[in-house]
Motif scaffolding. Sequence first.
Motif, PDB file in Angstrom:
ATOM      1  N   GLU A  28     -17.946 -27.503  32.553  1.00 41.94           N
ATOM      2  CA  GLU A  28     -18.946 -27.222  31.888  1.00 41.94           C
ATOM      3  C   GLU A  28     -20.354 -27.534  32.788  1.00 41.94           C
ATOM      4  O   GLU A  28     -20.350 -28.708  33.290  1.00 41.94           O
ATOM      5  CB  GLU A  28     -19.373 -27.566  30.444  1.00 41.94           C
TER       6      GLU A  28
ATOM      7  N   HIS B 284     -21.776 -30.982  33.773  1.00 49.30           N
ATOM      8  CA  HIS B 284     -21.102 -31.848  34.621  1.00 49.30           C
ATOM      9  C   HIS B 284     -20.804 -31.237  35.755  1.00 49.30           C
ATOM     10  O   HIS B 284     -20.790 -32.300  36.826  1.00 49.30           O
ATOM     11  CB  HIS B 284     -19.766 -32.428  33.784  1.00 49.30           C
TER      12      HIS B 284
ATOM     13  N   ASP C 122     -15.662 -34.937  27.759  1.00 47.56           N
ATOM     14  CA  ASP C 122     -16.542 -34.965  26.697  1.00 47.56           C
ATOM     15  C   ASP C 122     -16.072 -35.838  25.389  1.00 47.56           C
ATOM     16  O   ASP C 122     -16.957 -36.277  24.572  1.00 47.56           O
ATOM     17  CB  ASP C 122     -16.644 -33.524  26.026  1.00 47.56           C
TER      18      ASP C 122
HETATM   19 FE1  FEO Z   1     -18.408 -29.665  27.382  1.00 45.72          FE
HETATM   20 FE2  FEO Z   1     -20.807 -32.175  28.350  1.00 45.72          FE
HETATM   21  O1  FEO Z   1     -19.590 -30.373  28.341  1.00 45.72           O
END
Ligand code: FEO
Length: 398
Positions: free
Chosen positions: A82, A85, A165
Amino acid sequence: MYKLTRIPDKIYYVGVNDRQKALFENLWPLPYGVSYNSYLIADDKTALVDTVDICYSDLFFKRISEILNGRPLDYLIVNHMEPDHAGSIRLLRELYPQVQIVGNAKTFGMLEGYHGVISGLHEAKEGDVLDLGHHKLTFYTAPMVHWPEVMFTYDTTEKVLFSADAFGTFGTLDGAVLDSDMDTSLYWSEMERYYSNIVGKYGSPVQRALQKLSGVEIKTICSTHGPVWREQIDRAVSVYDRFSRYEGEHGVVIAYGSMYGNTEQMAEAIASELGANGIRNIVMHNVSRSHASYVLRDIFKYKGVIIGSPTYSNSLFPEISSLLSKIEIREVKNRLFGCFGSFTWSGAAVRNLNAFCEKMKWEPVGMPVEEKQALKEEKYQACLALGKAMADRLNGIG
Ligand code: FEO
């Protein structure tokens, strides 16, 4: 000069705080900001675990460069793609062209799609070991915690879990990184909100990941958001465990919309009867004021859910409709449900709320109440009866 914090031996925190963004994923309020955590392992070989949002890449690269002090960066481990990150990956590759990017087949598909990166890849399969010298890293796939490519990286030497996460929370890191060095009280409610808003749909994958980790000795958890957990690992794991089971504590959320206060009066009557019958945790949300982010948190937290809506253009109050959609997306399970509403010339809200309950396979409790225009004695009594029925069901009476 910023402070660098060493976590265990040769592991450095190189993450950043975001106090500028108003909405995470452009959806969820960030009253306390958010941190994007990244960790640099400066061993015989050097490895960076995840990157940060691209808005902070300049500061991020400065931190990395200072620690490396001219050494090469050997590996970038991508636990999660994502963009909060993975956003800095393409720029990192430009700075460190020799860096091997460690991920799985799903990671690599996304690397190509987001960043056009197709070479210098090192595939990590479940259980593979990456030897950095002192630190030996192994990998656990954790699909759908929160995206399909997610994996956990585990340092078998220092028993550190880099958990993407998982076990993360909203809230910046204000002067400290380790839970032992700070007052963590702010984070627990923000962890519940983070879980329910961001990860909430994926209860079963979270349970599978927890199961996978159950035999693993963990001394430190390095998530991608919020404090590094060392002293309060059990508490952090228990939040994710409890919420992903959709258990629900003893308590009731009353979420309602109200244009002119008539539906709100019904909510007040129901709440008063819940309180009179021993329910201590009662959370009321006027959905026109409470952001759905907080309502969702409380619906994940408590077993009882009572929703009220006026009829609006022969349908639900729009903010209630939006809330129901967010609950539905998250597939929240095992709730006790009551509903109420009011209308002026033709009722539709309660019919829609009943249909929602059926779709969610929640347990209906008490008789739904729908009043025409102002709240009058008969329906006032019916609201009390609904509150009493919910309290009794929660208290195991009847
Ligand atoms: Fe699922 Fe902090 O990204």
